[in-house]
Design a protein around this motif. Structure first.
Motif, PDB file in Angstrom:
ATOM      1  N   GLN A 139      12.359   7.692  -7.160  1.00 40.99           N
ATOM      2  CA  GLN A 139      11.375   6.753  -6.633  1.00 40.99           C
ATOM      3  C   GLN A 139      11.982   5.371  -6.384  1.00 40.99           C
ATOM      4  OE1 GLN A 139       8.506   7.041  -9.840  1.00 40.99           O
ATOM      5  NE2 GLN A 139       7.228   8.464  -8.682  1.00 40.99           N
ATOM      6  N   LEU A 140      13.314   5.327  -6.345  1.00 44.63           N
ATOM      7  CA  LEU A 140      13.988   4.049  -6.151  1.00 44.63           C
ATOM      8  C   LEU A 140      13.600   3.415  -4.818  1.00 44.63           C
ATOM      9  CD1 LEU A 140      16.025   1.962  -7.141  1.00 44.63           C
ATOM     10  CD2 LEU A 140      17.836   3.324  -6.058  1.00 44.63           C
ATOM     11  N   GLY A 141      13.452   4.251  -3.781  1.00 46.66           N
ATOM     12  CA  GLY A 141      13.054   3.724  -2.475  1.00 46.66           C
ATOM     13  C   GLY A 141      11.702   3.037  -2.527  1.00 46.66           C
ATOM     14  N   GLY A 142      10.760   3.626  -3.250  1.00 41.58           N
ATOM     15  CA  GLY A 142       9.450   3.015  -3.393  1.00 41.58           C
ATOM     16  C   GLY A 142       9.515   1.705  -4.158  1.00 41.58           C
ATOM     17  N   ALA A 143      10.365   1.663  -5.199  1.00 39.44           N
ATOM     18  CA  ALA A 143      10.511   0.430  -5.974  1.00 39.44           C
ATOM     19  C   ALA A 143      11.085  -0.688  -5.105  1.00 39.44           C
ATOM     20  CB  ALA A 143      11.409   0.679  -7.181  1.00 39.44           C
TER      21      ALA A 143
ATOM     22  N   PHE B  17       5.649 -13.600 -15.509  1.00 38.85           N
ATOM     23  CA  PHE B  17       6.135 -12.276 -15.107  1.00 38.85           C
ATOM     24  C   PHE B  17       6.427 -11.416 -16.326  1.00 38.85           C
ATOM     25  CE2 PHE B  17       9.521  -9.317 -13.769  1.00 38.85           C
ATOM     26  CZ  PHE B  17       8.772  -8.589 -12.834  1.00 38.85           C
ATOM     27  N   VAL B  18       6.920 -12.024 -17.411  1.00 42.41           N
ATOM     28  CA  VAL B  18       7.098 -11.286 -18.664  1.00 42.41           C
ATOM     29  C   VAL B  18       5.747 -10.752 -19.139  1.00 42.41           C
ATOM     30  CG1 VAL B  18       7.719 -11.487 -21.106  1.00 42.41           C
ATOM     31  CG2 VAL B  18       9.159 -12.546 -19.362  1.00 42.41           C
ATOM     32  N   GLY B  19       4.716 -11.598 -19.029  1.00 41.13           N
ATOM     33  CA  GLY B  19       3.380 -11.162 -19.410  1.00 41.13           C
ATOM     34  C   GLY B  19       2.885 -10.008 -18.560  1.00 41.13           C
ATOM     35  N   VAL B  20       3.136 -10.082 -17.241  1.00 37.97           N
ATOM     36  CA  VAL B  20       2.744  -8.990 -16.349  1.00 37.97           C
ATOM     37  C   VAL B  20       3.441  -7.700 -16.745  1.00 37.97           C
ATOM     38  CG1 VAL B  20       2.878  -8.141 -13.974  1.00 37.97           C
ATOM     39  CG2 VAL B  20       2.198 -10.494 -14.413  1.00 37.97           C
ATOM     40  N   THR B  21       4.733  -7.801 -17.063  1.00 36.58           N
ATOM     41  CA  THR B  21       5.498  -6.616 -17.457  1.00 36.58           C
ATOM     42  C   THR B  21       4.964  -6.027 -18.752  1.00 36.58           C
ATOM     43  OG1 THR B  21       7.468  -7.572 -16.408  1.00 36.58           O
ATOM     44  CG2 THR B  21       7.809  -5.731 -17.920  1.00 36.58           C
ATOM     45  N   LEU B  22       4.619  -6.878 -19.721  1.00 40.74           N
ATOM     46  CA  LEU B  22       4.048  -6.383 -20.972  1.00 40.74           C
ATOM     47  C   LEU B  22       2.706  -5.701 -20.727  1.00 40.74           C
ATOM     48  CD1 LEU B  22       4.756  -9.382 -23.390  1.00 40.74           C
ATOM     49  CD2 LEU B  22       5.649  -7.051 -23.633  1.00 40.74           C
ATOM     50  N   LEU B  23       1.919  -6.259 -19.811  1.00 40.26           N
ATOM     51  CA  LEU B  23       0.591  -5.724 -19.534  1.00 40.26           C
ATOM     52  C   LEU B  23       0.661  -4.391 -18.808  1.00 40.26           C
ATOM     53  CD1 LEU B  23      -2.470  -6.034 -19.497  1.00 40.26           C
ATOM     54  CD2 LEU B  23      -2.242  -7.425 -17.441  1.00 40.26           C
ATOM     55  N   LEU B  24       1.567  -4.299 -17.838  1.00 39.14           N
ATOM     56  CA  LEU B  24       1.613  -3.101 -16.995  1.00 39.14           C
ATOM     57  C   LEU B  24       2.695  -2.104 -17.393  1.00 39.14           C
ATOM     58  CD1 LEU B  24       1.047  -4.778 -13.514  1.00 39.14           C
ATOM     59  CD2 LEU B  24      -0.626  -3.697 -15.003  1.00 39.14           C
ATOM     60  N   ARG B  25       3.751  -2.588 -18.082  1.00 41.91           N
ATOM     61  CA  ARG B  25       4.860  -1.738 -18.531  1.00 41.91           C
ATOM     62  C   ARG B  25       5.292  -0.764 -17.428  1.00 41.91           C
ATOM     63  NH1 ARG B  25       3.548   0.847 -24.150  1.00 41.91           N
ATOM     64  NH2 ARG B  25       1.451   0.968 -23.280  1.00 41.91           N
ATOM     65  N   PRO B  26       5.899  -1.277 -16.350  1.00 40.15           N
ATOM     66  CA  PRO B  26       6.255  -0.432 -15.208  1.00 40.15           C
ATOM     67  C   PRO B  26       7.402   0.518 -15.516  1.00 40.15           C
ATOM     68  CG  PRO B  26       7.199  -2.592 -14.933  1.00 40.15           C
ATOM     69  CD  PRO B  26       6.326  -2.664 -16.168  1.00 40.15           C
ATOM     70  N   VAL B  27       7.306   1.727 -14.938  1.00 41.32           N
ATOM     71  CA  VAL B  27       8.386   2.715 -15.029  1.00 41.32           C
ATOM     72  C   VAL B  27       8.444   3.459 -13.709  1.00 41.32           C
ATOM     73  CG1 VAL B  27       8.215   3.067 -17.523  1.00 41.32           C
ATOM     74  CG2 VAL B  27       6.803   4.434 -16.004  1.00 41.32           C
ATOM     75  N   PHE B  28       9.628   3.972 -13.369  1.00 40.82           N
ATOM     76  CA  PHE B  28       9.738   4.825 -12.197  1.00 40.82           C
ATOM     77  C   PHE B  28      10.943   5.736 -12.364  1.00 40.82           C
ATOM     78  CE2 PHE B  28      12.065   0.958 -11.162  1.00 40.82           C
ATOM     79  CZ  PHE B  28      13.272   1.441 -10.680  1.00 40.82           C
TER      80      PHE B  28
ATOM     81  N   PHE C  18       0.830  -1.210   0.000  1.00 40.15           N
ATOM     82  CA  PHE C  18       0.000   0.000   0.000  1.00 40.15           C
ATOM     83  C   PHE C  18       0.863   1.258   0.000  1.00 40.15           C
ATOM     84  CE2 PHE C  18      -3.929  -2.161   2.079  1.00 40.15           C
ATOM     85  CZ  PHE C  18      -4.267  -2.670   0.843  1.00 40.15           C
ATOM     86  N   TYR C  19       1.951   1.219   0.753  1.00 39.04           N
ATOM     87  CA  TYR C  19       2.867   2.374   0.783  1.00 39.04           C
ATOM     88  C   TYR C  19       3.492   2.593  -0.589  1.00 39.04           C
ATOM     89  CZ  TYR C  19       7.089   5.088   1.650  1.00 39.04           C
ATOM     90  OH  TYR C  19       8.079   6.027   1.581  1.00 39.04           O
ATOM     91  N   ALA C  20       3.925   1.502  -1.226  1.00 40.99           N
ATOM     92  CA  ALA C  20       4.527   1.622  -2.553  1.00 40.99           C
ATOM     93  C   ALA C  20       3.541   2.187  -3.562  1.00 40.99           C
ATOM     94  CB  ALA C  20       5.047   0.257  -3.018  1.00 40.99           C
ATOM     95  N   ILE C  21       2.271   1.764  -3.455  1.00 40.36           N
ATOM     96  CA  ILE C  21       1.247   2.271  -4.371  1.00 40.36           C
ATOM     97  C   ILE C  21       1.080   3.779  -4.211  1.00 40.36           C
ATOM     98  CG2 ILE C  21      -1.247   2.266  -4.808  1.00 40.36           C
ATOM     99  CD1 ILE C  21      -1.248  -0.715  -4.320  1.00 40.36           C
ATOM    100  N   SER C  22       1.251   4.273  -2.983  1.00 36.81           N
ATOM    101  CA  SER C  22       1.049   5.703  -2.728  1.00 36.81           C
ATOM    102  C   SER C  22       2.142   6.576  -3.336  1.00 36.81           C
ATOM    103  CB  SER C  22       0.959   5.958  -1.220  1.00 36.81           C
ATOM    104  OG  SER C  22       2.217   5.735  -0.598  1.00 36.81           O
ATOM    105  N   ILE C  23       3.331   6.029  -3.601  1.00 37.05           N
ATOM    106  CA  ILE C  23       4.435   6.860  -4.104  1.00 37.05           C
ATOM    107  C   ILE C  23       4.945   6.419  -5.474  1.00 37.05           C
ATOM    108  CG2 ILE C  23       5.202   7.477  -1.785  1.00 37.05           C
ATOM    109  CD1 ILE C  23       7.395   5.428  -2.011  1.00 37.05           C
ATOM    110  N   LEU C  24       4.437   5.300  -5.986  1.00 33.50           N
ATOM    111  CA  LEU C  24       4.858   4.795  -7.285  1.00 33.50           C
ATOM    112  C   LEU C  24       3.695   4.775  -8.259  1.00 33.50           C
ATOM    113  CD1 LEU C  24       7.037   1.634  -6.475  1.00 33.50           C
ATOM    114  CD2 LEU C  24       7.861   3.787  -7.401  1.00 33.50           C
TER     115      LEU C  24
END
Length: 308
Positions: A143-147, A128-139, A78-84
């Protein structure tokens, strides 16, 4: 197949996630965690009493460990969601199945096992590759601390899931595992809300609408049903197959995102969904085939091939 209980669990967790997102405008995270615990305790206590079960356990320490690790993982997420960006937080948290595979492989290597079920490990990696393709995460770099927080959340989730598996192997029934986890949820929510006041007056949000109350009820009900299904899947199913099927939660969440929040997907998203589905089907098929195959000396001794 017992592992398929994880599909139902993922579906219910996805509905719970939608309700949490909607309820977060009316209640704090700690309050949502607390009410989730209250409803879970009520449902499971009623079930235990109705079925003539027992609250008594010979493994209080095991339950405490599962509850504490699971709640900490939830709070960190939940904390990560708030800052990422949400996509980044979800992707990193959904590395839990990868960590499960790593932990089991390390355990097998430490005990001298030479055979691992690499097709299942590959299926998890492809998911996990599929999840990455679906969500395409960036930060961003700031925001390294949140990651890192989201990554730790996924690691702790993996430990919590393995603890659920351990409790099941020790003979602890699902209803007792979920009941005591709900108890920890309740106390964690209360303590967290009091601590957030910083020594000042503790203010609880009023229930100003039936919609908010309904959301809290739905969160508790969906969470309890999902926990029961997940616990049964990890207790009776094959750990790596169950872990891989957990990725379907991303698909269910994405579906609700389209229907309720108007989210849209490009070809990356649809490709990611296809990869997740294919890897889940492949893992399930492999598990069905391997269960019908005669056991070898390797599969009888290696933790990856036998215990999971």
């Amino acid at each position: 197949m017992h592992s398929l209980w994880m599909l139902f669990a993922s579906f219910m967790f996805a509905i719970m996630g939608v309700c949490v997102k909607l309820a977060s405008d009316m209640y704090s995270t700690s309050e949502i965690v607390m009410y989730r615990g209250i409803i879970g305790i009520t449902i499971m206590a009623s079930t235990i009493l109705y079925q003539g079960g027992s609250f008594k356990t010979s493994m209080p320490g095991q339950h405490l460990w599962r509850g504490v690790v699971g709640v900490i993982a939830l709070w960190l997420w939940f904390y990560a969601i708030s800052i990422l960006p949400l996509a980044t937080a979800m992707t990193l948290n959904y590395m839990a199945p990868i960590w499960i595979a790593v932990i089991l492989l390390a355990g097998g290597w430490w005990k001298g096992g030479k055979v691992a079920e690499w097709p299942l490990v590959a299926a998890i990696a492809m998911s996990f590759v599929g999840v990455t393709l679906l969500l395409r995460p960036v930060f961003e770099t700031d925001q390294l601390g949140g990651a890192i927080t989201a990554l730790i959340s996924g690691m702790l989730s993996a430990l919590a899931y393995l603890q659920v598996r351990k409790l099941g192997l020790l003979g602890e029934p699902e209803y007792r595992v979920v009941f005591y986890f709900s108890v920890v949820n309740f106390f964690a929510g209360v303590i967290g809300h009091v601590a957030s006041a910083g020594g000042g007056p503790v203010v609880w949000h009023a229930h100003t609408s039936g919609f908010g109350i309904g959301l809290l009820a739905a969160i508790g009900l969906c969470a309890t049903m999902a926990q029961m299904a997940m616990t049964r899947a990890y207790r009776l199913g094959k750990t790596l197959v169950v872990a891989n099927l957990q990725y379907t939660g991303i698909i269910f969440s994405s579906f609700w995102g389209v229907v309720i929040f108007g989210d849209l997907f490009d070809w990356h998203g649809w490709l990611g969904i296809a990869v997740i589905l294919c890897s889940g089907i492949a893992a399930t098929y492999y598990n069905s085939r391997s269960r019908n195959a005669p056991a070898t000396s390797a599969t009888r001794t290696d933790p990856i091939a036998s215990e999971v």
